[in-house]
Write an enzyme that holds these catalytic residues in place. Structure first.
Site, PDB file in Angstrom:
ATOM      1  N   ARG A   1     -21.116  -4.263 -19.601  1.00 31.16           N
ATOM      2  CA  ARG A   1     -21.482  -4.452 -20.685  1.00 31.16           C
ATOM      3  C   ARG A   1     -21.735  -2.714 -21.641  1.00 31.16           C
ATOM      4  O   ARG A   1     -21.987  -1.859 -21.171  1.00 31.16           O
ATOM      5  CB  ARG A   1     -22.928  -4.509 -19.903  1.00 31.16           C
TER       6      ARG A   1
ATOM      7  N   ARG B   1     -32.873  -0.545 -21.890  1.00 30.16           N
ATOM      8  CA  ARG B   1     -31.937  -1.405 -22.116  1.00 30.16           C
ATOM      9  C   ARG B   1     -31.325  -1.542 -23.446  1.00 30.16           C
ATOM     10  O   ARG B   1     -32.084  -1.264 -23.485  1.00 30.16           O
ATOM     11  CB  ARG B   1     -31.463  -2.750 -21.691  1.00 30.16           C
TER      12      ARG B   1
ATOM     13  N   LYS C   1     -35.690  -4.107 -14.220  1.00 29.90           N
ATOM     14  CA  LYS C   1     -35.384  -3.321 -15.935  1.00 29.90           C
ATOM     15  C   LYS C   1     -36.403  -3.711 -17.123  1.00 29.90           C
ATOM     16  O   LYS C   1     -37.521  -4.428 -17.146  1.00 29.90           O
ATOM     17  CB  LYS C   1     -34.230  -4.769 -16.446  1.00 29.90           C
TER      18      LYS C   1
ATOM     19  N   LYS D   1     -36.730  -4.738 -21.535  1.00 30.66           N
ATOM     20  CA  LYS D   1     -36.450  -4.271 -22.797  1.00 30.66           C
ATOM     21  C   LYS D   1     -36.846  -4.456 -24.274  1.00 30.66           C
ATOM     22  O   LYS D   1     -38.242  -4.881 -24.146  1.00 30.66           O
ATOM     23  CB  LYS D   1     -36.318  -6.516 -22.832  1.00 30.66           C
TER      24      LYS D   1
ATOM     25  N   CYS E   1     -25.131 -18.908 -21.436  1.00 34.42           N
ATOM     26  CA  CYS E   1     -24.515 -17.451 -20.440  1.00 34.42           C
ATOM     27  C   CYS E   1     -23.817 -18.073 -20.076  1.00 34.42           C
ATOM     28  O   CYS E   1     -22.786 -19.063 -19.725  1.00 34.42           O
ATOM     29  CB  CYS E   1     -25.812 -18.024 -19.528  1.00 34.42           C
TER      30      CYS E   1
ATOM     31  N   CYS F   1     -20.680 -15.168 -13.022  1.00 30.32           N
ATOM     32  CA  CYS F   1     -21.879 -14.237 -12.538  1.00 30.32           C
ATOM     33  C   CYS F   1     -22.166 -14.320 -11.340  1.00 30.32           C
ATOM     34  O   CYS F   1     -22.336 -15.773 -10.387  1.00 30.32           O
ATOM     35  CB  CYS F   1     -23.303 -15.125 -13.156  1.00 30.32           C
TER      36      CYS F   1
ATOM     37  N   CYS G   1     -29.179 -21.286 -13.881  1.00 32.76           N
ATOM     38  CA  CYS G   1     -29.837 -20.554 -12.988  1.00 32.76           C
ATOM     39  C   CYS G   1     -31.197 -20.623 -13.616  1.00 32.76           C
ATOM     40  O   CYS G   1     -30.789 -20.164 -14.888  1.00 32.76           O
ATOM     41  CB  CYS G   1     -29.152 -19.132 -12.317  1.00 32.76           C
TER      42      CYS G   1
ATOM     43  N   CYS H   1     -30.554 -16.238 -18.860  1.00 39.02           N
ATOM     44  CA  CYS H   1     -30.133 -15.333 -19.979  1.00 39.02           C
ATOM     45  C   CYS H   1     -29.865 -15.352 -21.435  1.00 39.02           C
ATOM     46  O   CYS H   1     -29.981 -14.380 -22.217  1.00 39.02           O
ATOM     47  CB  CYS H   1     -28.878 -14.598 -18.795  1.00 39.02           C
TER      48      CYS H   1
END
Ligand code: SRM
Ligand code: SF4
Length: 558
Positions: free
Chosen positions: A70, A139, A206, A208, A427, A433, A472, A476
């Protein structure tokens, strides 16, 4: 630093033991006899912007390890030279697609271990990076990509770039492994390394960050841990309203996890942006839950300690007093398509990219078209949080040439897709994934075709309804902010959420717990038919759901 009572997670222990995040990545990379990294190195790789995956389509015949890389692209801004490098690298070392992410990044998919090194070197040689695109750090910083909507866009983009650099981790391991091609060798220093911002064990999870400029909420600012809402007076930036504690990830059957929109904390003037951001990051560092990764996001700190505590803590750490938030109003989200004028006399073109995947298919050669346009006309390329592309700063004399190249590759400039399709997101999910419970990117286009037919049948074919799908509940593609959200439960089964709004300031709610793909239209038909009959003039589907459906059928928030 605040001690977390309870047993630390495994991730905390490995970060503590290896604070440079080097692990044994370089050694494994050099070993051509293995096709994968250890699980612990898999965790360190994330900080380097790399995910170890396996091709889930071929699992039955044994695991085939592949990698996802990424890119970190603050504000989604990509110079044409960099775009051309990415285009080439995707062809040489990945699956010849570039996946625009819901946070304005690019992902390369399907890389095998033997070509990971050259791909990473290629990205860095082009002066881009993947450092901290993933991992327990800040991120990619999002910023409004649309050049024409507001005079403040370039100013805010600049703040996003500066902040992105200021929040980067300082370990030398990334450079040493991927640019110099060597293991890090600092001896004891390696174990004792302490990042000046993140400390020895980085963040609990994480983090953001995003910027937005009202009235356009094209970056879904309320879903971020840290948000900055620009407050301007004409061309002048007065400052930012600070938002904190947004996040969408949740797990099925775990009521302690839930999507949450950010709180508005206070106002500050632009010169304080870095100290405010660092204050919020270090609050997460010091108060986030290091004993349970499902409960480790900043949103739970806000939820449990409240806004007054948080505001005081930010003020203490940043050394300034926050003002009361200044009034602002978001009216819409999403992108502009087709040609539009910028402030500076130049033009930009908004192009819809289905599920964010830039690729060539039979009869639709978007990847080749963008390459030719970048080579010949050199527009700036901007990636949007809705997984689309903008070609920016185009000289008006180039408009015709660009339109012609696109047409030669069957890429339309006018009427690119129906309003519903243009406003949709999915996503990646299967096959890359590892967390996917159901299809998403590969399933949504067909489901949209059936929804388009249903909307036509009900006379709603010109109605924009924001539809998002994920494989899921991690969220995302931000399905919990959509007017219709599909969230994977198990193969071929989805939860349906209804009731987000156009400005993306309201969470939707669970409508159906488990619906087979084939039954989605049957579930949607009665509500959409009622909406067509009962809506007030100009009322959107999500607002009708909130006003009528949830009043009749109150359900718990997600
Ligand atoms: Fe995500 C994990 C893809 C935006 C919440 N996300 C993943 C992984 C890396 C799966 C994994 O951990 O093994 C997915 C890689 C799939 C693949 O094959 O590519 C993945 N996430 C994506 C992208 C590519 C989706 C997209 O459609 O574009 C987005 C990359 C953004 C970027 O450039 O940085 C992406 N992920 C998001 C967002 C939306 C956002 O940030 O605006 C969210 C919801 C907001 C939030 O963070 O709460 C999101 N991703 C998650 C979570 C849930 C985290 C949680 O709080 O529980 C996971 C799971 C995890 O971290 O363990 C996850
Ligand atoms: Fe994977 Fe779930 Fe994220 Fe989709 S929402 S990319 S299935 S983690």
């Amino acid at each position: 630093m605040q001690a977390t009572p309870g047993k630390l997670t495994h991730n905390e222990l490995i970060k503590e033991a290896n604070p440079t995040l080097a692990g044994t990545i370089a050694q494994t990379l050099a070993d051509s006899n293995v096709d994968r990294f250890s699980d612990d190195d898999g965790q360190f790789l994330k900080f380097h912007g790399i995910y170890q995956q396996d091709d889930r389509d071929t699992r039955k015949t044994g695991k085939k390890y592949i990698f996802m890389v990424r890119g970190r692209l603050p504000g989604g801004v990509v110079h044409p030279d960099l775009y051309l490098t990415f285009d080439r690298l995707a062809q040489e070392y990945a699956n010849n697609t570039l996946r625009i992410t819901s946070r304005q990044g690019f992902q390369f998919h399907g890389i095998v271990k033997g070509t990971l090194g050259p791909l990473m070197k290629g990205i860095n040689d082009a002066l881009a990076t993947t450092l901290a695109a993933c991992g327990d750090v800040n991120r990619n910083v999002m910023a409004p990509p649309t050049p024409s909507t507001n005079a403040l866009v370039e100013r805010v983009q600049e703040d996003a770039r500066r902040l992105s650099s200021a929040l980067l981790p300082k370990t030398k391991a990334y450079h040493q492994i991927w640019v110099n091609g060597q293991p890090l060798n600092l001896g004891d220093e390696e174990k004792d390394f302490v990042d000046p911002l993140y400390g020895k064990t980085y963040l609990p999870r994480k983090f953001k960050t995003a910027f937005a400029i009202p009235p356009l909420n094209d970056i879904d600012v309320f879903t971020n841990c840290l948000g900055f809402v620009a407050i301007g007076e004409g061309d002048r930036l007065l400052g930012y309203n600070l938002l904190a504690g947004g996040g969408l990830g949740m797990s099925h059957g775990n009521a302690e996890t839930f999507p949450r929109v950010a709180d508005v904390i206070g106002f500050f003037t632009p010169e304080h942006i870095e100290s405010i951001a660092k204050a919020v990051v270090t609050i997460h560092r010091d108060f986030g839950d290091r004993t349970n990764r499902k409960h480790a996001r900043l949103k739970y700190v806000l939820e449990e300690r409240g806004v007054p505590w948080f505001r005081e803590e930010v003020e203490r750490r940043a050394g300034i007093r926050l003002g009361d938030p200044l009034p602002f109003k978001f009216t819409r989200q999403g992108d502009l398509f087709g040609w539009h004028k910028q402030h500076n006399g130049k033009l930009f073109l908004g192009l819809y990219v289905e599920t964010g995947r830039i690729k060539d298919t039979e009869g639709y050669k978007l990847k080749s078209a963008l390459r030719r346009v970048a080579e010949q006309f050199r527009p700036e390329i901007r990636l949007t949080p809705s997984q689309n592309v903008l070609l920016a700063n185009v000289d008006p004399k180039d408009q015709e040439g660009i339109t012609r190249i696109l047409a030669e590759h069957n890429v339309a400039v006018d009427n690119q897709a129906t309003v519903v399709r243009r406003a949709s997101m999915a996503c990646p999910a299967l096959p890359t994934c590892g967390l996917a419970l159901a299809e998403s990117e590969r399933a949504l286009p067909d489901i949209l075709t059936r929804i388009e037919a249903l909307l036509s049948e009900l006379g709603l074919q010109n109605e924009e309804i924001i539809i998002r799908m994920t494989g899921c509940p991690n969220g995302c593609a931000r399905p919990y902010m959509a007017e219709i959200g599909f969230v994977g439960k198990s193969p071929n089964k989805y939860q349906i959420y209804l009731g987000g709004n156009e400005s993306s300031t309201r969470l939707n709610r669970l409508f159906k717990e488990s619906v087979m793909t084939a039954a989605i239209i049957d579930e949607l038909r009665p509500v959409l038919a009622r909406f067509a009959q009962e809506r007030q003039k100009g009322e959107r589907f999500g607002d009708w759901v909130e006003r009528v459906l949830w009043k009749e059928q109150p359900v718990a928030a997600n």
